[in-house]
Design a protein around this motif. Sequence first.
Motif, mmCIF file in Angstrom:
data_model
loop_
_atom_site.group_PDB
_atom_site.id
_atom_site.type_symbol
_atom_site.label_atom_id
_atom_site.label_comp_id
_atom_site.label_asym_id
_atom_site.label_seq_id
_atom_site.Cartn_x
_atom_site.Cartn_y
_atom_site.Cartn_z
ATOM 1 N N VAL A 98 0.849 -1.204 0.000
ATOM 2 C CA VAL A 98 0.000 0.000 0.000
ATOM 3 C C VAL A 98 0.877 1.245 0.000
ATOM 4 C CG1 VAL A 98 -1.604 1.380 1.395
ATOM 5 C CG2 VAL A 98 -2.006 -1.074 1.104
ATOM 6 N N LEU A 99 1.882 1.252 0.865
ATOM 7 C CA LEU A 99 2.743 2.436 0.958
ATOM 8 C C LEU A 99 3.575 2.617 -0.316
ATOM 9 C CD1 LEU A 99 3.732 4.844 2.501
ATOM 10 C CD2 LEU A 99 5.301 3.364 3.780
ATOM 11 N N ALA A 100 4.063 1.519 -0.877
ATOM 12 C CA ALA A 100 4.839 1.617 -2.117
ATOM 13 C C ALA A 100 3.980 2.213 -3.232
ATOM 14 C CB ALA A 100 5.366 0.239 -2.522
ATOM 15 N N ARG A 156 6.121 -1.406 7.570
ATOM 16 C CA ARG A 156 5.684 -1.086 6.201
ATOM 17 C C ARG A 156 6.516 0.019 5.562
ATOM 18 N NH1 ARG A 156 0.731 1.544 9.134
ATOM 19 N NH2 ARG A 156 1.350 3.745 9.165
ATOM 20 N N VAL A 157 7.555 0.515 6.257
ATOM 21 C CA VAL A 157 8.161 1.796 5.887
ATOM 22 C C VAL A 157 9.284 1.700 4.859
ATOM 23 C CG1 VAL A 157 10.058 2.035 7.570
ATOM 24 C CG2 VAL A 157 8.655 4.030 6.960
ATOM 25 N N ALA A 158 9.722 0.491 4.516
ATOM 26 C CA ALA A 158 10.884 0.355 3.617
ATOM 27 C C ALA A 158 10.789 1.228 2.359
ATOM 28 C CB ALA A 158 11.088 -1.116 3.239
ATOM 29 N N PRO A 159 9.610 1.325 1.708
ATOM 30 C CA PRO A 159 9.565 2.145 0.481
ATOM 31 C C PRO A 159 10.037 3.578 0.700
ATOM 32 C CG PRO A 159 7.592 0.792 0.644
ATOM 33 C CD PRO A 159 8.326 0.622 1.948
ATOM 34 N N SER A 180 9.031 -2.602 -8.972
ATOM 35 C CA SER A 180 9.569 -2.035 -10.210
ATOM 36 C C SER A 180 9.041 -0.631 -10.445
ATOM 37 C CB SER A 180 9.211 -2.938 -11.401
ATOM 38 O OG SER A 180 9.830 -4.192 -11.246
ATOM 39 N N ALA A 181 7.769 -0.413 -10.120
ATOM 40 C CA ALA A 181 7.195 0.925 -10.276
ATOM 41 C C ALA A 181 7.866 1.907 -9.323
ATOM 42 C CB ALA A 181 5.681 0.874 -10.021
ATOM 43 N N LEU A 182 8.100 1.470 -8.092
ATOM 44 C CA LEU A 182 8.790 2.330 -7.118
ATOM 45 C C LEU A 182 10.210 2.626 -7.589
ATOM 46 C CD1 LEU A 182 8.584 3.638 -4.231
ATOM 47 C CD2 LEU A 182 9.609 1.520 -3.357
ATOM 48 N N ALA A 183 10.858 1.605 -8.135
ATOM 49 C CA ALA A 183 12.240 1.772 -8.590
ATOM 50 C C ALA A 183 12.332 2.775 -9.732
ATOM 51 C CB ALA A 183 12.808 0.417 -9.026
ATOM 52 N N ARG A 184 11.272 2.866 -10.535
ATOM 53 C CA ARG A 184 11.321 3.782 -11.680
ATOM 54 C C ARG A 184 11.334 5.245 -11.254
ATOM 55 N NH1 ARG A 184 8.404 -0.297 -14.382
ATOM 56 N NH2 ARG A 184 6.366 0.535 -13.805
#
Length: 323
Positions: free
Chosen positions: A62-64, A133-136, A307-311
């Motif tokens: 959710v957070l990502a 949940r905070v890693a992102p 992958s979306a977060l990485a972009r």
Amino acid sequence: MLRTELSWSHRVRGAMVLAACGDALGAPFEGREPADPAEIDDWMHRSTQLMRFTDDTACTLVLADHLTRRRGIVNEDELADELAREWTREPGRGYGQGAAQLFADIARGAAWRQAAADMFDGHGSLGNGAAMRVAPVGLLPGLALGAVAGRARRTAMVSHQHPQALDGAAAQAVATALAALSIQDTPLDADRMVAAICQHVHTAEFRAALRKLPALVARAASGADVAGEVGNGVAAVQAVPAALAAFLRHPDDVPAAIGFAIGMGGDTDTIASMTGALCGARRAEKDLPVMWGLRLEGASRVWTAASALARLGRPGAGAQPPG
Ligand SMILES: [Mg+2]
């Protein structure tokens, strides 16, 4: 630039997927003490069974997604609604009683700020649910550590308003960012890493717990030893230092670090998930054991979100990858 970009993407994906693996690997051992080392070993390395993730991964996703859609910016009102919606969609993921009640209240229209403040007789939750949940946040590109900590606290506020829980989220996010910036296969200086994290925590209790870690790492403490010193429970002030200890004991050996985390007992899914995030941020996706990738429930969903977060870290995506 290309090499940096690729390396950063791999670290983001590694952190997200190994956080999910740690959660799913730790889940069957939650609250069972003492954990049987042979049983843990079998489950991690020889089993072919499905690895089912829990609330830790559900909330991390959710957070990502939240951060991806908003290019790293936090909107607390929307995040609270999104977390409550996820709980409504799949309430059987092992949420704690307090979190379930909070998300039910928010889903019914309660204002998150007051509902979260009212928890536990008005003290707010000091649990590890915001840290898990905070890693992102620690994987957002181009943020100074102070900004990572500040943004982590904002994501925590919607459910965990006790100062120790806010510290837990800040500490875990900063640790993730530091792991993502660290150089693989070079010694990781536990003193320096802990000192850097301590700059971003506010409570004396949390700082005291973190400051136990360098000595534990230096003497190659066992899991039982770490659990005895910092605890292995659901409080953020226990679980976050425990997860960091597992990472610092085995910073370049993902299965060993996650096995160490599970072997401590207690809140094994959350501790192993946070350890997995740190390991993956340092070692990147190449160190994901093939079988874990095959066994992980919802693996494609995790990869897609990661992958979306990485972009966000791509040149031209609005932010530059750090270092
Ligand atoms: Mg869980």
